[in-house]
Design a protein around this motif. Structure first.
Motif, PDB file in Angstrom:
ATOM      1  N   ASP A   1     -22.467   6.621  -8.496  1.00  0.00           N
ATOM      2  CA  ASP A   1     -23.382   7.579  -9.107  1.00  0.00           C
ATOM      3  C   ASP A   1     -24.541   7.818  -8.152  1.00  0.00           C
ATOM      4  O   ASP A   1     -24.968   6.893  -7.453  1.00  0.00           O
ATOM      5  CB  ASP A   1     -23.966   7.023 -10.412  1.00  0.00           C
ATOM      6  CG  ASP A   1     -22.958   6.939 -11.544  1.00  0.00           C
ATOM      7  OD1 ASP A   1     -21.920   7.612 -11.474  1.00  0.00           O
ATOM      8  OD2 ASP A   1     -23.240   6.190 -12.505  1.00  0.00           O
TER       9      ASP A   1
ATOM     10  N   GLY B   1     -27.830   5.768  -8.955  1.00  0.00           N
ATOM     11  CA  GLY B   1     -27.386   4.999 -10.115  1.00  0.00           C
ATOM     12  C   GLY B   1     -27.582   3.507  -9.961  1.00  0.00           C
ATOM     13  O   GLY B   1     -28.295   3.028  -9.085  1.00  0.00           O
ATOM     14  N   ARG B   2     -26.881   2.767 -10.801  1.00  0.00           N
ATOM     15  CA  ARG B   2     -27.097   1.329 -10.889  1.00  0.00           C
ATOM     16  C   ARG B   2     -26.726   0.601  -9.593  1.00  0.00           C
ATOM     17  O   ARG B   2     -27.363  -0.383  -9.249  1.00  0.00           O
ATOM     18  CB  ARG B   2     -26.341   0.742 -12.076  1.00  0.00           C
ATOM     19  CG  ARG B   2     -24.847   0.907 -11.991  1.00  0.00           C
ATOM     20  CD  ARG B   2     -24.107   0.252 -13.164  1.00  0.00           C
ATOM     21  NE  ARG B   2     -22.699   0.489 -13.040  1.00  0.00           N
ATOM     22  CZ  ARG B   2     -21.896  -0.124 -12.180  1.00  0.00           C
ATOM     23  NH1 ARG B   2     -22.375  -1.032 -11.372  1.00  0.00           N
ATOM     24  NH2 ARG B   2     -20.610   0.171 -12.112  1.00  0.00           N
TER      25      ARG B   2
ATOM     26  N   ILE C   1     -29.656   0.898  -7.275  1.00  0.00           N
ATOM     27  CA  ILE C   1     -30.760   0.043  -7.726  1.00  0.00           C
ATOM     28  C   ILE C   1     -30.468  -1.415  -7.385  1.00  0.00           C
ATOM     29  O   ILE C   1     -31.346  -2.156  -6.961  1.00  0.00           O
ATOM     30  CB  ILE C   1     -30.996   0.227  -9.242  1.00  0.00           C
ATOM     31  CG1 ILE C   1     -31.513   1.642  -9.504  1.00  0.00           C
ATOM     32  CG2 ILE C   1     -31.965  -0.811  -9.782  1.00  0.00           C
ATOM     33  CD1 ILE C   1     -31.478   2.046 -10.955  1.00  0.00           C
TER      34      ILE C   1
ATOM     35  N   HIS D   1     -35.689   9.663 -11.998  1.00  0.00           N
ATOM     36  CA  HIS D   1     -34.640   8.665 -12.183  1.00  0.00           C
ATOM     37  C   HIS D   1     -34.013   8.788 -13.568  1.00  0.00           C
ATOM     38  O   HIS D   1     -32.785   8.723 -13.727  1.00  0.00           O
ATOM     39  CB  HIS D   1     -35.167   7.248 -11.950  1.00  0.00           C
ATOM     40  CG  HIS D   1     -34.073   6.240 -11.980  1.00  0.00           C
ATOM     41  ND1 HIS D   1     -33.744   5.553 -13.129  1.00  0.00           N
ATOM     42  CD2 HIS D   1     -33.200   5.847 -11.022  1.00  0.00           C
ATOM     43  CE1 HIS D   1     -32.715   4.772 -12.873  1.00  0.00           C
ATOM     44  NE2 HIS D   1     -32.360   4.926 -11.611  1.00  0.00           N
ATOM     45  N   ALA D   2     -34.849   9.005 -14.577  1.00  0.00           N
ATOM     46  CA  ALA D   2     -34.341   9.172 -15.942  1.00  0.00           C
ATOM     47  C   ALA D   2     -33.435  10.393 -16.033  1.00  0.00           C
ATOM     48  O   ALA D   2     -32.385  10.348 -16.701  1.00  0.00           O
ATOM     49  CB  ALA D   2     -35.505   9.288 -16.926  1.00  0.00           C
ATOM     50  N   ARG D   3     -33.792  11.485 -15.368  1.00  0.00           N
ATOM     51  CA  ARG D   3     -32.970  12.704 -15.396  1.00  0.00           C
ATOM     52  C   ARG D   3     -31.632  12.466 -14.697  1.00  0.00           C
ATOM     53  O   ARG D   3     -30.581  12.886 -15.204  1.00  0.00           O
ATOM     54  CB  ARG D   3     -33.730  13.878 -14.749  1.00  0.00           C
ATOM     55  CG  ARG D   3     -32.986  15.196 -14.835  1.00  0.00           C
ATOM     56  CD  ARG D   3     -32.861  15.684 -16.279  1.00  0.00           C
ATOM     57  NE  ARG D   3     -32.146  16.948 -16.324  1.00  0.00           N
ATOM     58  CZ  ARG D   3     -31.231  17.242 -17.224  1.00  0.00           C
ATOM     59  NH1 ARG D   3     -30.947  16.404 -18.201  1.00  0.00           N
ATOM     60  NH2 ARG D   3     -30.609  18.400 -17.191  1.00  0.00           N
ATOM     61  N   PHE D   4     -31.651  11.794 -13.525  1.00  0.00           N
ATOM     62  CA  PHE D   4     -30.397  11.480 -12.836  1.00  0.00           C
ATOM     63  C   PHE D   4     -29.517  10.592 -13.712  1.00  0.00           C
ATOM     64  O   PHE D   4     -28.305  10.812 -13.808  1.00  0.00           O
ATOM     65  CB  PHE D   4     -30.663  10.802 -11.483  1.00  0.00           C
ATOM     66  CG  PHE D   4     -30.771  11.769 -10.338  1.00  0.00           C
ATOM     67  CD1 PHE D   4     -29.646  12.241  -9.696  1.00  0.00           C
ATOM     68  CD2 PHE D   4     -32.008  12.204  -9.902  1.00  0.00           C
ATOM     69  CE1 PHE D   4     -29.739  13.129  -8.627  1.00  0.00           C
ATOM     70  CE2 PHE D   4     -32.119  13.100  -8.842  1.00  0.00           C
ATOM     71  CZ  PHE D   4     -30.973  13.560  -8.208  1.00  0.00           C
ATOM     72  N   THR D   5     -30.113   9.596 -14.350  1.00  0.00           N
ATOM     73  CA  THR D   5     -29.358   8.679 -15.199  1.00  0.00           C
ATOM     74  C   THR D   5     -28.714   9.443 -16.357  1.00  0.00           C
ATOM     75  O   THR D   5     -27.533   9.243 -16.667  1.00  0.00           O
ATOM     76  CB  THR D   5     -30.286   7.563 -15.726  1.00  0.00           C
ATOM     77  OG1 THR D   5     -30.807   6.841 -14.596  1.00  0.00           O
ATOM     78  CG2 THR D   5     -29.534   6.594 -16.629  1.00  0.00           C
ATOM     79  N   GLU D   6     -29.471  10.336 -16.979  1.00  0.00           N
ATOM     80  CA  GLU D   6     -28.963  11.143 -18.086  1.00  0.00           C
ATOM     81  C   GLU D   6     -27.810  12.045 -17.631  1.00  0.00           C
ATOM     82  O   GLU D   6     -26.763  12.126 -18.277  1.00  0.00           O
ATOM     83  CB  GLU D   6     -30.116  11.987 -18.631  1.00  0.00           C
ATOM     84  CG  GLU D   6     -29.756  12.977 -19.701  1.00  0.00           C
ATOM     85  CD  GLU D   6     -30.930  13.899 -20.044  1.00  0.00           C
ATOM     86  OE1 GLU D   6     -30.644  15.014 -20.516  1.00  0.00           O
ATOM     87  OE2 GLU D   6     -32.101  13.529 -19.830  1.00  0.00           O
TER      88      GLU D   6
ATOM     89  N   ASN E   1     -25.927  11.690 -14.875  1.00  0.00           N
ATOM     90  CA  ASN E   1     -24.785  10.866 -14.461  1.00  0.00           C
ATOM     91  C   ASN E   1     -23.937  10.481 -15.667  1.00  0.00           C
ATOM     92  O   ASN E   1     -22.708  10.610 -15.640  1.00  0.00           O
ATOM     93  CB  ASN E   1     -25.263   9.587 -13.750  1.00  0.00           C
ATOM     94  CG  ASN E   1     -25.620   9.798 -12.293  1.00  0.00           C
ATOM     95  OD1 ASN E   1     -25.013  10.597 -11.595  1.00  0.00           O
ATOM     96  ND2 ASN E   1     -26.620   9.068 -11.831  1.00  0.00           N
ATOM     97  N   ALA E   2     -24.583  10.013 -16.730  1.00  0.00           N
ATOM     98  CA  ALA E   2     -23.845   9.578 -17.922  1.00  0.00           C
ATOM     99  C   ALA E   2     -23.090  10.739 -18.559  1.00  0.00           C
ATOM    100  O   ALA E   2     -21.910  10.613 -18.917  1.00  0.00           O
ATOM    101  CB  ALA E   2     -24.808   8.942 -18.924  1.00  0.00           C
TER     102      ALA E   2
END
Length: 165
Positions: free
Chosen positions: A65, A68-69, A72, A97-102, A104-105
């Motif tokens: 991702d 992503g994780r 990190i 980071h929150a937008r990328f995480t959202e 990506n999911a």
């Protein structure tokens, strides 16, 4: 002539965590010296395109991702780490980071593989814009787009490893 083991050792990671591509290209006799990025890329891309859909999906799924994780946790391949850092993805604000995480999911849920884009020359805003556009695609379109991006990433990696002529 470069040995099979040396070739796979050197180029087996060009397509993320997918050494079978380099193995098949070598075994097919598609590798000729002198090694150039164009020649090696053409041979590897032919193998990737000829792979089964399940195998190509596996290559797509081997990509991390974006931001992503794995990033990190410091668990990206060296190539992926450099590519993401070059696009500034290692320096995201908490909101970015929150937008990328959202995204990506949502993307993985919709398509079954991570969002893949050749990030060289792109910034965070460019990548987010592409992400937000491409998530609206149908699966067949996005599978083809992601596969084309994988080939572009492989070409960029080879350009840093080999001369053209």
């Amino acid at each position: 002539m470069i040995s099979r083991d040396d070739f796979v050792g050197r180029f087996g990671g060009v397509f993320e965590h997918s050494p079978f591509i380099a193995e098949r290209a070598y075994d097919a006799g598609a590798i000729a010296e002198p090694l150039t990025f164009g020649g090696v890329h053409a041979a590897l891309a032919r193998v990737f395109r000829a792979a089964s859909e399940a195998e190509r999906l596996g290559v797509l799924q081997a990509h991390p991702d974006l931001a992503g994780r794995l990033a990190i946790a410091g668990e990206l391949t060296e190539d992926s780490r450099k590519e993401q850092a070059g696009a500034g993805l290692d320096r995201l604000s908490p909101e970015e980071h929150a937008r990328f995480t959202e995204l990506n999911a949502a993307y993985v849920t919709k398509f079954g593989f991570p969002f893949i884009i050749a990030v060289k020359g792109l910034g965070k805003a460019d990548i987010l814009a592409a992400f937000e556009t491409r998530i609206g695609n149908g699966r067949d379109t996005e599978f083809a787009t992601a596969a084309a991006q994988v080939e572009k990433i492989a070409l960029l990696r080879l350009q840093s490893m080999l001369p053209e002529a």
